[in-house]
Design a protein around this motif. Sequence first.
Motif, short mmCIF file in Angstrom:
data_model
loop_
_atom_site.label_atom_id
_atom_site.label_comp_id
_atom_site.label_asym_id
_atom_site.label_seq_id
_atom_site.Cartn_x
_atom_site.Cartn_y
_atom_site.Cartn_z
N VAL A 54 0.83 -1.21 0.00
CA VAL A 54 0.00 0.00 0.00
C VAL A 54 0.86 1.25 0.00
O VAL A 54 0.58 2.22 -0.72
CB VAL A 54 -0.96 -0.01 1.21
N CYS A 153 -6.12 1.12 4.48
CA CYS A 153 -5.23 1.85 3.57
C CYS A 153 -4.91 3.25 4.09
O CYS A 153 -3.77 3.71 4.01
CB CYS A 153 -5.85 1.94 2.18
N THR A 261 -6.35 1.63 -4.19
CA THR A 261 -5.55 2.33 -3.18
C THR A 261 -5.55 3.83 -3.44
O THR A 261 -5.73 4.64 -2.52
CB THR A 261 -4.10 1.80 -3.17
#
Length: 325
Positions: A54, A153, A261
């Motif tokens: 991430v 995230c 993301t």
Amino acid sequence: MIKAQKAEITKREREERERERQMADSSGYKEYVAGLLAGVATVAIGHPFDTIKVKMQKHNTVAHGITYRNSFHCTARILKTEGIKGLYRGATSSFVGMAFESSLLFGMYSQMKQSLQGSAQGAGPQLQVIIPSAAYSGAIISFILCPSELVKCRMQVQGTDSLVPMSRRYDSSLDCALKTVKNDGVRGIFRGGFTTLLRESIGNAVFFSIYEHVRYHMHLHLKSASPDHRNLIDVGVGIASGGLGGIAFWSAVLPLDVAKTIIQTAPDNSSSRNPFQVLSSIYRRAGLKGCYVGLGPTIVRAFPANATAIVAWEVAVKLLGIKRD
């Protein structure tokens, strides 16, 4: 005499089928329990790799800020500035989300596959059964996975190297969820939902297709093995089939994950939520390599995390007494 014997055999077969049906009905909830255990095992093993993925997806696709040279550079930066705790940033929401997501995924997949198969007999895995079962289950669990991954995230991209200003950072996963709902409404917590649905439906269709085929053919070749080593063989098959399925999953849908993301961590609520527009923008700026940012840690994570999930699921299935084909 012969007719009487045939009638008796037919009666026993009917009774056996009825017992199997009743066992399948009564073990429905057990499939969900086994899936939950698989989800917990996945996060425990795979979350640090996911954090690295991430961070690389967030930082290496923007035009400013630090750029990680590779996954080792990213890992070293996290350990140096935040310690081990940095690798498990956002793990709370991930544990909760993955536990429920995995429970539903494995439970619904098993039950839908059983329903579609019915009394049809086939040699080996049937793609016409596996693909719709996996895609449908993946689409359903995306509604649970999306909010938990958004929180995960947003927590993961915080840290020493973060592009997120201090005034917009969160103290915990709960703080992140509450502030997101407060500022953006319920719709805000489902940001990236369409992209998550695409990733999960496509990815799980690929995952279970590979898993079922590898599992079937490995057991076929190892069926003559000594019964004394049966449990060890089952674990080995679970590791291989789950690991290869995980690699296939992420190889197929990583660009969608990159887009997700970016969409979920974008500070501007007016930014695009269309994954194809996001990927097009990344491609123009960073080429195909940009669409596969985080491939290294993702693939490294995919094998052990998914192997662990499958082994945990199959062990739980066996301990709970669930009959499998």
